[in-house]
Design a protein around this motif. Sequence first.
Motif, PDB file in Angstrom:
ATOM      1  N   VAL A 143      45.265 -14.409  27.316  1.00 14.06           N
ATOM      2  CA  VAL A 143      44.128 -13.490  27.392  1.00 14.06           C
ATOM      3  C   VAL A 143      43.231 -13.764  26.189  1.00 14.06           C
ATOM      4  CG1 VAL A 143      43.381 -11.086  27.384  1.00 14.06           C
ATOM      5  CG2 VAL A 143      45.487 -11.736  28.575  1.00 14.06           C
ATOM      6  N   TYR A 144      41.939 -13.972  26.454  1.00 12.68           N
ATOM      7  CA  TYR A 144      40.985 -14.319  25.405  1.00 12.68           C
ATOM      8  C   TYR A 144      39.890 -13.264  25.266  1.00 12.68           C
ATOM      9  CZ  TYR A 144      42.992 -19.022  25.486  1.00 12.68           C
ATOM     10  OH  TYR A 144      43.848 -20.088  25.417  1.00 12.68           O
ATOM     11  N   PHE A 145      39.364 -13.163  24.067  1.00 10.36           N
ATOM     12  CA  PHE A 145      38.189 -12.328  23.813  1.00 10.36           C
ATOM     13  C   PHE A 145      36.952 -13.200  23.992  1.00 10.36           C
ATOM     14  CE2 PHE A 145      34.823 -10.433  21.345  1.00 10.36           C
ATOM     15  CZ  PHE A 145      34.989  -9.064  21.535  1.00 10.36           C
ATOM     16  N   SER A 146      35.986 -12.712  24.762  1.00 11.89           N
ATOM     17  CA  SER A 146      34.758 -13.464  24.994  1.00 11.89           C
ATOM     18  C   SER A 146      33.719 -13.083  23.942  1.00 11.89           C
ATOM     19  CB  SER A 146      34.209 -13.161  26.398  1.00 11.89           C
ATOM     20  OG  SER A 146      32.933 -13.775  26.568  1.00 11.89           O
ATOM     21  N   ILE A 147      33.475 -13.969  22.992  1.00 16.03           N
ATOM     22  CA  ILE A 147      32.528 -13.633  21.927  1.00 16.03           C
ATOM     23  C   ILE A 147      31.098 -13.547  22.450  1.00 16.03           C
ATOM     24  CG2 ILE A 147      34.013 -14.617  20.144  1.00 16.03           C
ATOM     25  CD1 ILE A 147      32.123 -17.008  20.031  1.00 16.03           C
ATOM     26  N   ALA A 148      30.827 -14.186  23.592  1.00 17.90           N
ATOM     27  CA  ALA A 148      29.483 -14.109  24.168  1.00 17.90           C
ATOM     28  C   ALA A 148      29.150 -12.682  24.613  1.00 17.90           C
ATOM     29  CB  ALA A 148      29.367 -15.064  25.355  1.00 17.90           C
ATOM     30  N   ASP A 160      25.685 -18.599  12.765  1.00 19.69           N
ATOM     31  CA  ASP A 160      24.497 -18.902  13.551  1.00 19.69           C
ATOM     32  C   ASP A 160      24.905 -19.018  15.017  1.00 19.69           C
ATOM     33  OD1 ASP A 160      22.216 -19.784  14.723  1.00 19.69           O
ATOM     34  OD2 ASP A 160      22.005 -21.613  13.528  1.00 19.69           O
ATOM     35  N   ARG A 161      24.656 -17.960  15.784  1.00 20.85           N
ATOM     36  CA  ARG A 161      25.113 -17.946  17.184  1.00 20.85           C
ATOM     37  C   ARG A 161      24.446 -19.021  18.020  1.00 20.85           C
ATOM     38  NH1 ARG A 161      27.540 -12.812  19.337  1.00 20.85           N
ATOM     39  NH2 ARG A 161      27.115 -13.895  21.280  1.00 20.85           N
ATOM     40  N   ASP A 162      23.234 -19.414  17.667  1.00 25.36           N
ATOM     41  CA  ASP A 162      22.530 -20.422  18.465  1.00 25.36           C
ATOM     42  C   ASP A 162      23.226 -21.768  18.410  1.00 25.36           C
ATOM     43  OD1 ASP A 162      20.622 -18.583  19.184  1.00 25.36           O
ATOM     44  OD2 ASP A 162      19.262 -19.113  17.534  1.00 25.36           O
ATOM     45  N   ASN A 163      24.005 -22.001  17.338  1.00 22.58           N
ATOM     46  CA  ASN A 163      24.684 -23.288  17.187  1.00 22.58           C
ATOM     47  C   ASN A 163      26.170 -23.209  17.521  1.00 22.58           C
ATOM     48  OD1 ASN A 163      22.376 -24.664  16.379  1.00 22.58           O
ATOM     49  ND2 ASN A 163      22.623 -23.991  14.250  1.00 22.58           N
ATOM     50  N   GLN A 164      26.582 -22.117  18.150  1.00 17.18           N
ATOM     51  CA  GLN A 164      27.978 -22.005  18.546  1.00 17.18           C
ATOM     52  C   GLN A 164      28.282 -22.965  19.690  1.00 17.18           C
ATOM     53  OE1 GLN A 164      28.515 -17.279  17.537  1.00 17.18           O
ATOM     54  NE2 GLN A 164      28.855 -17.970  19.586  1.00 17.18           N
ATOM     55  N   ARG A 165      29.538 -23.375  19.730  1.00 15.64           N
ATOM     56  CA  ARG A 165      29.965 -24.224  20.841  1.00 15.64           C
ATOM     57  C   ARG A 165      30.368 -23.351  22.013  1.00 15.64           C
ATOM     58  NH1 ARG A 165      34.134 -28.651  18.845  1.00 15.64           N
ATOM     59  NH2 ARG A 165      35.496 -26.870  19.169  1.00 15.64           N
ATOM     60  N   ASP A 166      29.863 -23.675  23.196  1.00 17.50           N
ATOM     61  CA  ASP A 166      30.180 -22.890  24.387  1.00 17.50           C
ATOM     62  C   ASP A 166      31.479 -23.384  25.024  1.00 17.50           C
ATOM     63  OD1 ASP A 166      27.898 -21.368  24.155  1.00 17.50           O
ATOM     64  OD2 ASP A 166      26.686 -22.852  25.239  1.00 17.50           O
ATOM     65  N   GLY A 167      32.145 -22.449  25.697  1.00 21.51           N
ATOM     66  CA  GLY A 167      33.294 -22.814  26.518  1.00 21.51           C
ATOM     67  C   GLY A 167      34.520 -23.229  25.748  1.00 21.51           C
ATOM     68  N   VAL A 180      33.582 -22.331  16.517  1.00 20.76           N
ATOM     69  CA  VAL A 180      33.553 -20.934  16.920  1.00 20.76           C
ATOM     70  C   VAL A 180      33.818 -20.842  18.415  1.00 20.76           C
ATOM     71  CG1 VAL A 180      32.189 -18.830  16.940  1.00 20.76           C
ATOM     72  CG2 VAL A 180      31.844 -20.508  15.132  1.00 20.76           C
ATOM     73  N   GLY A 181      34.788 -20.036  18.832  1.00 19.53           N
ATOM     74  CA  GLY A 181      35.068 -19.933  20.254  1.00 19.53           C
ATOM     75  C   GLY A 181      35.836 -18.681  20.580  1.00 19.53           C
ATOM     76  N   ASP A 182      36.031 -18.498  21.864  1.00 16.35           N
ATOM     77  CA  ASP A 182      36.820 -17.356  22.315  1.00 16.35           C
ATOM     78  C   ASP A 182      38.231 -17.474  21.738  1.00 16.35           C
ATOM     79  OD1 ASP A 182      34.562 -16.811  23.707  1.00 16.35           O
ATOM     80  OD2 ASP A 182      35.399 -17.226  25.696  1.00 16.35           O
TER      81      ASP A 182
END
Length: 470
Positions: A143-148, A160-167, A180-182
């Motif tokens: 179970v993960y927390f979704s930082i988005a 800097d949220r704009d430079n976070q890695r997605d997924g 930075v990730g879930d």
Amino acid sequence: MELKFYNTLSRTLEEFKPVAAGEAKMYTCGPTVYNFAHIGNFRAYTFEDILRRTLEYFGYKVTQVMNLTDVDDKTIRDSKAAGLPLNEFTQKYKNAFFDDIKTLNIEPAEVYPPATCHIPEMISMIGKLMEKGYAYKASDGCVYFSIAKFEKYGQLARIDRDNQRDGVRISNDEYAKDAVGDFALWKAWDADDGDVAWDSPWGKGRPGWHIECSAMSMKYLGDNFDIHTGGVDNMFPHHEDEIAQSEAVTGKKWVNYWLHCEHLMVNNTKMSKSLGNFFTLRDLLDKGWSGREIRWVLIGAHYRKKLNFTFDALKIARETLGKFEEFFKRLRSVKNAGDGSAVVEALESAKNGFASAMADDLNISMALASLFDLMRNINRIADENKLDTAGAEMVLDAFRNFDRIIGCFEVDNVKAEEAIPAEVTALAEARAAARKEKNWAESDRLRDEIARLGYTIKDAPGNVWQLQKN
């Protein structure tokens, strides 16, 4: 007098305004009990002790909670390597931790919650995050927390949220600061976990590290409390993740003041076993240093500045505390009658200087300067034969009061720890250097010299040694 602290969350110096008048509720990150705590850990714990004592000094009733992380990747890994059940393995290091904080005269917290005793609270919190859409179960069973989903993610560490890695999903407890990730709230059981597992609505597994602190702090301190502390290395991801999951559950601010202490260095170098500059408290005690000498060094720099730990600093601590001991003996030997008026001005100046310094974001350097000034002024008064018994007792009482925060003085000459003479310790260190260079003749000569001074040196693997009085 107003207390002010540097709040990492706002990056400003703020007046301390507690949630409840006259009370201070604080959560301090405690040890992961998979080994003996090292002096870098104790830099943080002594800072937190100074903070606690300062709050008490200014009249606050303190409720402190310090967690014991007894289930995580490291405790599971090392308990398996030792061939011991998790609880049996971690109990050894819990006991050692409590022995160590007693040695350093660190005041005990009101609550030391072990993570393994609070799994239901963690499961409940994860369930609420699932219900609110902040958490999800992934294909790997975790179970993960979704930082988005949490818009304020990054507010503490200024990510800097704009430079976070997605997924990106992070299943282990720690990760690099640029990844930075879930993050995992609940980890699905796998073979590496052995018999360490609990049942949950999402299957058998165990909690992630970050959820432990949120669940335990909120149980004992409430949904909103005053202070959370730790080292700067915990700011991200640990504290950032704590904020996200806690505020996502409650919908309100979790902690009002965040205080972080800087790293401890050894001889201006990051502490590392490979460099031979890694020390537990027990290593230093075995080398003949006392708990209060070590404490004096650990509290000697402002908590937001790097602390450079050296053996020369320990020697200076021994000399300094010795001077205070002689000063207290001198005060107790005063026989002149009088009303103490000769010391009033010096005392008031020292008391005001000490209190003002500690109220100003725990400015320990300025606070100690006030004490040194007081000792010099009173010695001068005594040299002029103007010190009387009433004045001497007033000064002793002032130092008892200062020691409510400092925690290093033995004003009333309580039996001190028997410290090994610096000369003997220096010979032992020289012998260790000779052994490292394989200079066995010099090593034997130094061993004999140590014996002549009444001590036996015992060697252990890794060029570790221990001194014992004959």
